[in-house]
Each structure stands twice: as C-alpha cells, then as structure tokens.
Design a protein around this motif. Structure first.
Motif, PDB file in Angstrom:
ATOM      1  N   ALA A  92       0.834  -1.211   0.000  1.00 51.81           N
ATOM      2  CA  ALA A  92       0.000   0.000   0.000  1.00 51.81           C
ATOM      3  C   ALA A  92       0.865   1.255   0.000  1.00 51.81           C
ATOM      4  N   ALA A  93       1.939   1.239   0.802  1.00 52.11           N
ATOM      5  CA  ALA A  93       2.825   2.404   0.867  1.00 52.11           C
ATOM      6  C   ALA A  93       3.552   2.618  -0.459  1.00 52.11           C
ATOM      7  N   PHE A  94       3.966   1.521  -1.098  1.00 49.42           N
ATOM      8  CA  PHE A  94       4.641   1.632  -2.397  1.00 49.42           C
ATOM      9  C   PHE A  94       3.712   2.259  -3.431  1.00 49.42           C
ATOM     10  N   ARG A  95       2.469   1.810  -3.443  1.00 47.28           N
ATOM     11  CA  ARG A  95       1.506   2.339  -4.418  1.00 47.28           C
ATOM     12  C   ARG A  95       1.181   3.800  -4.139  1.00 47.28           C
ATOM     13  N   ALA A  96       1.147   4.160  -2.854  1.00 40.57           N
ATOM     14  CA  ALA A  96       0.823   5.540  -2.481  1.00 40.57           C
ATOM     15  C   ALA A  96       2.057   6.449  -2.472  1.00 40.57           C
ATOM     16  N   LYS A  97       3.222   5.874  -2.755  1.00 39.87           N
ATOM     17  CA  LYS A  97       4.488   6.612  -2.771  1.00 39.87           C
ATOM     18  C   LYS A  97       4.742   7.314  -1.435  1.00 39.87           C
ATOM     19  N   ARG A  98       4.562   6.526  -0.357  1.00 37.27           N
ATOM     20  CA  ARG A  98       4.833   7.036   0.990  1.00 37.27           C
ATOM     21  C   ARG A  98       5.696   6.033   1.733  1.00 37.27           C
ATOM     22  N   LYS A  99       6.224   6.442   2.872  1.00 36.37           N
ATOM     23  CA  LYS A  99       7.034   5.549   3.691  1.00 36.37           C
ATOM     24  C   LYS A  99       6.133   4.586   4.427  1.00 36.37           C
ATOM     25  N   PRO A 100       6.458   3.271   4.423  1.00 35.64           N
ATOM     26  CA  PRO A 100       5.592   2.316   5.123  1.00 35.64           C
ATOM     27  C   PRO A 100       5.712   2.468   6.640  1.00 35.64           C
ATOM     28  N   ALA A 101       4.625   2.171   7.334  1.00 37.03           N
ATOM     29  CA  ALA A 101       4.605   2.174   8.795  1.00 37.03           C
ATOM     30  C   ALA A 101       4.395   0.732   9.255  1.00 37.03           C
ATOM     31  N   PHE A 102       5.494   0.005   9.358  1.00 38.02           N
ATOM     32  CA  PHE A 102       5.407  -1.406   9.719  1.00 38.02           C
ATOM     33  C   PHE A 102       5.097  -1.563  11.202  1.00 38.02           C
ATOM     34  N   ALA A 103       4.217  -2.504  11.513  1.00 39.00           N
ATOM     35  CA  ALA A 103       3.802  -2.733  12.893  1.00 39.00           C
ATOM     36  C   ALA A 103       4.424  -3.980  13.492  1.00 39.00           C
ATOM     37  N   GLY A 104       5.188  -4.713  12.689  1.00 32.41           N
ATOM     38  CA  GLY A 104       5.825  -5.929  13.196  1.00 32.41           C
ATOM     39  C   GLY A 104       4.919  -7.138  13.189  1.00 32.41           C
ATOM     40  N   ARG A 105       3.807  -7.061  12.408  1.00 30.68           N
ATOM     41  CA  ARG A 105       2.854  -8.176  12.369  1.00 30.68           C
ATOM     42  C   ARG A 105       2.650  -8.649  10.930  1.00 30.68           C
TER      43      ARG A 105
END
Length: 263
Positions: free
Chosen positions: A250-263
């Motif tokens: 989703a972050a790649f498609r939105a061209k934003r930094k991903p917010a990984f939650a560790g899950r």
C-alpha cells in the motif's frame, strides 16, 4: 550484584522498541562471571519473547565489550561440572543465536574468548576503531566455546577463522572490518549513536520478514539447493500473509514511507 556499586551485572534499558543489554562489570572487563551469566539467562528469554521488543542491542560498560570467561570459574575442571556450566550458558545462547528478531552488537574495546563469541551473536556487528578481537582459548589450552567455531567461519571464511582460533593473534578493528568479522566501523564516540540508529531502523522494519530472512540465511549453509528453494518459497508465502507486507504494498503504491507494525 556487579562490581559497580548498587547496579546489576547486566543492565537492560529500552529505547522504544529497542532493548539495550549492557554487561556491567567494568573492573573485570565484563568477563562472564556468574552474575553476568545469570543476568543474561534471566533477561534474554524475556526480551526474545516480548513482542514489543523488535531489536536487541548487546554491549559492555567501560573499556571492554567482554574479556572472555571468568577465570575464577575455571577451577571447576571436572567433565560433569564443565558440561553443566556450558549447558547453562546454552539456555540463553541458543535462543539468542536462533532469534527471529534482529540483534546488533556494539563492540567497545576488547572482545576476547567468550567475548568474541558474544560479539558474533550480532546480525550486525558495530565496532569502535579502538576495538580489538582475540580468540583467547589457545592461550589457556581451552577449546573455542559459545558457538564461535560455528559463527566465525560463516563470517570470515574457514581459513581466516582457523588462523584466528589457532594462533591466538589479536585482530584490530580495521582488520576485522576488512575481513568481514565486523560489519560497521565507527569512531569510539559514535559507537552507541550509530548502533542505536541501526537498531531503531531495524525495529521499525517488517519484523516477520526480517525473521524469515534470518532463518533463510542460517539454512543456506545447511540445505542443498532444492531444499533451500523449498524453504524460500514457504518463507515468501508466510511473508505475503503478514500485515506488514500489505502495508508495504500500500505504501509503495501511495508513494509514501511504510509504517510497519511488526505483524
């Protein structure tokens, strides 16, 4: 208690999702005394099981990372006593070496004997330029322990590992970096800042994916190609099913930094 008044032999503090484990007997150069071993045995399983801890840092207080085994414990030389002592250490060592979460070691000063073994528990090994490494074991007539004859060849290759473990020569931080024993080399005053920067980045990463990657790297030395590719396919299928993978896409498609939650 440690040699530092009113402080434990192993100190654990948190920086967000990073747990910093510090060996804290500087007068003995953090040699693996009973209190230090007890501290590691008590703290490591808790940190490895704690889902809020997404990266572990291991370092030492004072002018040494760890000067090796505690010479005071070496008077007990019977086969039964030695094996029992080693097996107690394996209770925290094996989970640390097999951990799915990232481990970073920050090497300040000397890492000798069991200290060299501890240094190599890190997935990423950050060393100050004044750090130094030595097998130590040949000088006592002992065998390498705490897994170093397993981890060192994987880091530097069999010929270099054989040289280090047989000749007992000291390896400077610069040489250690050149041969691959150390992965990052920094000025002494930058050691912990650099280590924490790396650890925080790992802690903010896709924890499940990183753990699967670590497992693949370990199996790469054990499996034939066909078996390895089967493990790779299973790991990728597991990674695709995580919440972090969905967030990454989703972050790649939105061209934003991903917010990984560790899950």
């Amino acid at each position: 208690m440690s040699e530092t008044a009113q402080e434990p032999a192993v100190i654990v503090r948190r920086e967000g999702a990073v747990a910093i484990v510090t060996l804290n007997e500087p007068r003995s150069m953090n040699a693996l005394s009973g209190p230090i071993k007890d501290g590691l045995a008590g703290q490591m399983p808790l940190l490895l099981d704690d889902q809020t801890v997404r990266c572990i840092v291991l370092t030492g207080t004072g002018r040494a990372f760890c000067a090796g085994g505690d010479i005071r414990a070496m008077d007990e030389r019977g086969v039964t006593q030695v094996r029992a002592r080693m097996e107690r250490s394996y209770r925290w060592l094996f989970p640390l070496l097999a951990a799915s979460k990232p481990v970073v070691t920050a090497i300040n000063g000397a890492a000798a004997g069991a200290g060299l073994s501890l240094a190599l528990t890190g997935d990423i090994i950050v060393a100050a330029r004044d750090a130094r490494f030595k097998a130590g074991f040949p000088g006592l007539g002992a065998c390498p322990d705490l897994g170093v004859a397993y981890t060192l060849p994987r880091a530097v290759g069999l010929p270099r590992a054989t040289d280090i473990l047989l000749t007992n020569r000291e390896v400077s931080a610069e040489e250690a970096f050149a041969m691959g024993l150390v992965t990052r080399l920094v000025e002494p005053e930058q050691l912990m800042a650099t280590t924490l920067e790396i650890a925080q980045a790992l802690a903010a990463g896709p924890t499940q994916s990183l753990g699967l990657t670590k497992r693949l790297l370990r199996r790469a030395y054990e499996l034939p190609l066909e078996g390895f590719l089967e493990q790779e396919a299973m790991a990728q299928a597991a990674a695709f099913g995580t919440e972090d993978f969905a967030e990454g896409v989703a972050a790649f498609r939105a061209k934003r930094k991903p917010a990984f939650a560790g899950r």
